[in-house]
Scaffold this motif. Structure first.
Motif, PDB file in Angstrom:
ATOM      1  N   ILE A  31      12.913 119.997  33.738  1.00  0.00           N
ATOM      2  CA  ILE A  31      13.398 119.305  32.551  1.00  0.00           C
ATOM      3  C   ILE A  31      14.281 120.196  31.696  1.00  0.00           C
ATOM      4  O   ILE A  31      14.851 119.733  30.729  1.00  0.00           O
ATOM      5  CB  ILE A  31      12.226 118.766  31.712  1.00  0.00           C
ATOM      6  CG1 ILE A  31      11.324 119.902  31.239  1.00  0.00           C
ATOM      7  CG2 ILE A  31      11.457 117.722  32.473  1.00  0.00           C
ATOM      8  CD1 ILE A  31      10.265 119.482  30.237  1.00  0.00           C
ATOM      9  N   PHE A  32      14.418 121.456  32.058  1.00  0.00           N
ATOM     10  CA  PHE A  32      15.209 122.371  31.267  1.00  0.00           C
ATOM     11  C   PHE A  32      16.509 122.678  31.989  1.00  0.00           C
ATOM     12  O   PHE A  32      16.515 122.985  33.168  1.00  0.00           O
ATOM     13  CB  PHE A  32      14.435 123.666  30.990  1.00  0.00           C
ATOM     14  CG  PHE A  32      13.156 123.417  30.239  1.00  0.00           C
ATOM     15  CD1 PHE A  32      13.186 123.048  28.912  1.00  0.00           C
ATOM     16  CD2 PHE A  32      11.946 123.539  30.875  1.00  0.00           C
ATOM     17  CE1 PHE A  32      12.011 122.808  28.217  1.00  0.00           C
ATOM     18  CE2 PHE A  32      10.765 123.305  30.185  1.00  0.00           C
ATOM     19  CZ  PHE A  32      10.796 122.940  28.861  1.00  0.00           C
ATOM     20  N   TRP A  33      17.616 122.591  31.279  1.00  0.00           N
ATOM     21  CA  TRP A  33      18.945 122.821  31.837  1.00  0.00           C
ATOM     22  C   TRP A  33      19.252 124.307  31.825  1.00  0.00           C
ATOM     23  O   TRP A  33      19.035 125.008  30.849  1.00  0.00           O
ATOM     24  CB  TRP A  33      19.979 122.066  31.013  1.00  0.00           C
ATOM     25  CG  TRP A  33      21.359 122.291  31.478  1.00  0.00           C
ATOM     26  CD1 TRP A  33      22.285 123.091  30.898  1.00  0.00           C
ATOM     27  CD2 TRP A  33      21.982 121.739  32.631  1.00  0.00           C
ATOM     28  NE1 TRP A  33      23.453 123.046  31.612  1.00  0.00           N
ATOM     29  CE2 TRP A  33      23.292 122.232  32.680  1.00  0.00           C
ATOM     30  CE3 TRP A  33      21.565 120.878  33.626  1.00  0.00           C
ATOM     31  CZ2 TRP A  33      24.189 121.886  33.676  1.00  0.00           C
ATOM     32  CZ3 TRP A  33      22.456 120.538  34.606  1.00  0.00           C
ATOM     33  CH2 TRP A  33      23.736 121.030  34.633  1.00  0.00           C
ATOM     34  N   SER A  34      19.772 124.818  32.931  1.00  0.00           N
ATOM     35  CA  SER A  34      20.194 126.208  33.019  1.00  0.00           C
ATOM     36  C   SER A  34      21.682 126.234  33.330  1.00  0.00           C
ATOM     37  O   SER A  34      22.102 125.864  34.426  1.00  0.00           O
ATOM     38  CB  SER A  34      19.419 126.936  34.113  1.00  0.00           C
ATOM     39  OG  SER A  34      20.002 128.200  34.361  1.00  0.00           O
ATOM     40  N   GLU A  35      22.480 126.660  32.361  1.00  0.00           N
ATOM     41  CA  GLU A  35      23.929 126.715  32.568  1.00  0.00           C
ATOM     42  C   GLU A  35      24.284 127.699  33.676  1.00  0.00           C
ATOM     43  O   GLU A  35      25.169 127.441  34.486  1.00  0.00           O
ATOM     44  CB  GLU A  35      24.634 127.099  31.273  1.00  0.00           C
ATOM     45  CG  GLU A  35      26.136 127.064  31.395  1.00  0.00           C
ATOM     46  CD  GLU A  35      26.848 127.339  30.093  1.00  0.00           C
ATOM     47  OE1 GLU A  35      28.078 127.421  30.119  1.00  0.00           O
ATOM     48  OE2 GLU A  35      26.185 127.463  29.056  1.00  0.00           O
ATOM     49  N   THR A  36      23.560 128.812  33.752  1.00  0.00           N
ATOM     50  CA  THR A  36      23.824 129.813  34.791  1.00  0.00           C
ATOM     51  C   THR A  36      23.591 129.231  36.179  1.00  0.00           C
ATOM     52  O   THR A  36      24.409 129.408  37.084  1.00  0.00           O
ATOM     53  CB  THR A  36      22.909 131.041  34.585  1.00  0.00           C
ATOM     54  OG1 THR A  36      23.117 131.541  33.260  1.00  0.00           O
ATOM     55  CG2 THR A  36      23.197 132.119  35.593  1.00  0.00           C
ATOM     56  N   LYS A  37      22.477 128.519  36.351  1.00  0.00           N
ATOM     57  CA  LYS A  37      22.195 127.916  37.655  1.00  0.00           C
ATOM     58  C   LYS A  37      23.203 126.818  37.985  1.00  0.00           C
ATOM     59  O   LYS A  37      23.600 126.668  39.145  1.00  0.00           O
ATOM     60  CB  LYS A  37      20.774 127.360  37.684  1.00  0.00           C
ATOM     61  CG  LYS A  37      19.716 128.450  37.760  1.00  0.00           C
ATOM     62  CD  LYS A  37      18.332 127.849  37.855  1.00  0.00           C
ATOM     63  CE  LYS A  37      17.280 128.938  37.940  1.00  0.00           C
ATOM     64  NZ  LYS A  37      15.923 128.392  38.042  1.00  0.00           N
ATOM     65  N   ALA A  38      23.619 126.072  36.973  1.00  0.00           N
ATOM     66  CA  ALA A  38      24.612 125.021  37.204  1.00  0.00           C
ATOM     67  C   ALA A  38      25.941 125.629  37.637  1.00  0.00           C
ATOM     68  O   ALA A  38      26.599 125.129  38.559  1.00  0.00           O
ATOM     69  CB  ALA A  38      24.793 124.181  35.944  1.00  0.00           C
ATOM     70  N   LYS A  39      26.344 126.716  36.994  1.00  0.00           N
ATOM     71  CA  LYS A  39      27.602 127.388  37.370  1.00  0.00           C
ATOM     72  C   LYS A  39      27.507 127.957  38.779  1.00  0.00           C
ATOM     73  O   LYS A  39      28.475 127.885  39.539  1.00  0.00           O
ATOM     74  CB  LYS A  39      27.943 128.482  36.364  1.00  0.00           C
ATOM     75  CG  LYS A  39      28.458 127.940  35.058  1.00  0.00           C
ATOM     76  CD  LYS A  39      28.815 129.057  34.097  1.00  0.00           C
ATOM     77  CE  LYS A  39      29.355 128.503  32.802  1.00  0.00           C
ATOM     78  NZ  LYS A  39      29.675 129.569  31.848  1.00  0.00           N
ATOM     79  N   GLN A  40      26.364 128.521  39.145  1.00  0.00           N
ATOM     80  CA  GLN A  40      26.189 129.060  40.496  1.00  0.00           C
ATOM     81  C   GLN A  40      26.237 127.942  41.528  1.00  0.00           C
ATOM     82  O   GLN A  40      26.845 128.076  42.585  1.00  0.00           O
ATOM     83  CB  GLN A  40      24.860 129.820  40.611  1.00  0.00           C
ATOM     84  CG  GLN A  40      24.636 130.432  41.971  1.00  0.00           C
ATOM     85  CD  GLN A  40      25.722 131.417  42.362  1.00  0.00           C
ATOM     86  OE1 GLN A  40      26.096 132.277  41.571  1.00  0.00           O
ATOM     87  NE2 GLN A  40      26.251 131.295  43.564  1.00  0.00           N
ATOM     88  N   GLU A  46      32.198 125.015  45.518  1.00  0.00           N
ATOM     89  CA  GLU A  46      33.622 125.343  45.621  1.00  0.00           C
ATOM     90  C   GLU A  46      33.881 126.266  46.808  1.00  0.00           C
ATOM     91  O   GLU A  46      34.894 126.125  47.501  1.00  0.00           O
ATOM     92  CB  GLU A  46      34.114 125.971  44.322  1.00  0.00           C
ATOM     93  CG  GLU A  46      34.240 124.962  43.188  1.00  0.00           C
ATOM     94  CD  GLU A  46      34.591 125.593  41.848  1.00  0.00           C
ATOM     95  OE1 GLU A  46      34.548 126.838  41.728  1.00  0.00           O
ATOM     96  OE2 GLU A  46      34.904 124.833  40.915  1.00  0.00           O
ATOM     97  N   ASP A  47      32.976 127.210  47.051  1.00  0.00           N
ATOM     98  CA  ASP A  47      33.117 128.107  48.209  1.00  0.00           C
ATOM     99  C   ASP A  47      33.052 127.314  49.510  1.00  0.00           C
ATOM    100  O   ASP A  47      33.828 127.574  50.444  1.00  0.00           O
ATOM    101  CB  ASP A  47      32.023 129.183  48.197  1.00  0.00           C
ATOM    102  CG  ASP A  47      32.184 130.183  47.070  1.00  0.00           C
ATOM    103  OD1 ASP A  47      33.280 130.235  46.462  1.00  0.00           O
ATOM    104  OD2 ASP A  47      31.214 130.907  46.783  1.00  0.00           O
ATOM    105  N   THR A  48      32.131 126.356  49.577  1.00  0.00           N
ATOM    106  CA  THR A  48      32.025 125.508  50.765  1.00  0.00           C
ATOM    107  C   THR A  48      33.295 124.696  50.968  1.00  0.00           C
ATOM    108  O   THR A  48      33.810 124.597  52.082  1.00  0.00           O
ATOM    109  CB  THR A  48      30.801 124.563  50.643  1.00  0.00           C
ATOM    110  OG1 THR A  48      29.623 125.359  50.517  1.00  0.00           O
ATOM    111  CG2 THR A  48      30.682 123.657  51.846  1.00  0.00           C
ATOM    112  N   LEU A  49      33.828 124.135  49.882  1.00  0.00           N
ATOM    113  CA  LEU A  49      35.065 123.356  49.963  1.00  0.00           C
ATOM    114  C   LEU A  49      36.231 124.233  50.410  1.00  0.00           C
ATOM    115  O   LEU A  49      37.046 123.812  51.245  1.00  0.00           O
ATOM    116  CB  LEU A  49      35.373 122.703  48.615  1.00  0.00           C
ATOM    117  CG  LEU A  49      36.627 121.854  48.545  1.00  0.00           C
ATOM    118  CD1 LEU A  49      36.558 120.698  49.550  1.00  0.00           C
ATOM    119  CD2 LEU A  49      36.835 121.321  47.138  1.00  0.00           C
ATOM    120  N   ASP A  50      36.315 125.453  49.890  1.00  0.00           N
ATOM    121  CA  ASP A  50      37.377 126.376  50.305  1.00  0.00           C
ATOM    122  C   ASP A  50      37.290 126.674  51.801  1.00  0.00           C
ATOM    123  O   ASP A  50      38.306 126.726  52.495  1.00  0.00           O
ATOM    124  CB  ASP A  50      37.311 127.683  49.509  1.00  0.00           C
ATOM    125  CG  ASP A  50      37.734 127.506  48.059  1.00  0.00           C
ATOM    126  OD1 ASP A  50      38.362 126.477  47.734  1.00  0.00           O
ATOM    127  OD2 ASP A  50      37.419 128.412  47.247  1.00  0.00           O
TER     128      ASP A  50
END
Length: 79
Positions: A31-40, A46-50
């Motif tokens: 229930i808690f949002w982690s901006e760091t985990k979201a960015k990772q 994005e790496d997979t798409l590249d």
């Protein structure tokens, strides 16, 4: 036991059952949002798409090369 100690024991027991965690993906629990985990998580995607785009480009170059080779061979044999 007093009423206060019973309430504290109940709260403590309930908190052990919940087990909340931070997450970068709201669809995967927590229930808690982690901006760091979201960015990772976003960087991983994005790496997979590249990597997929690089493979697609390589395959397209190979196909073009094969098509050119086939066209030269058809021209050579007079088709």
């Amino acid at each position: 036991m007093t009423r206060l100690s019973q309430a504290l024991c109940l709260i403590l027991a309930a908190s052990q059952l919940v087990g909340c965690q931070t997450t970068g993906d709201p669809t995967q629990g927590g229930i808690f949002w982690s901006e760091t985990k979201a960015k990772q998580r976003l960087q991983d995607r994005e790496d997979t798409l590249d990597a997929i785009n690089a493979d697609t480009s390589r395959i397209n170059r190979r196909n073009s090369s094969l098509q050119n080779s086939a066209a030269r061979k058809r021209k050579y044999i007079g088709e």
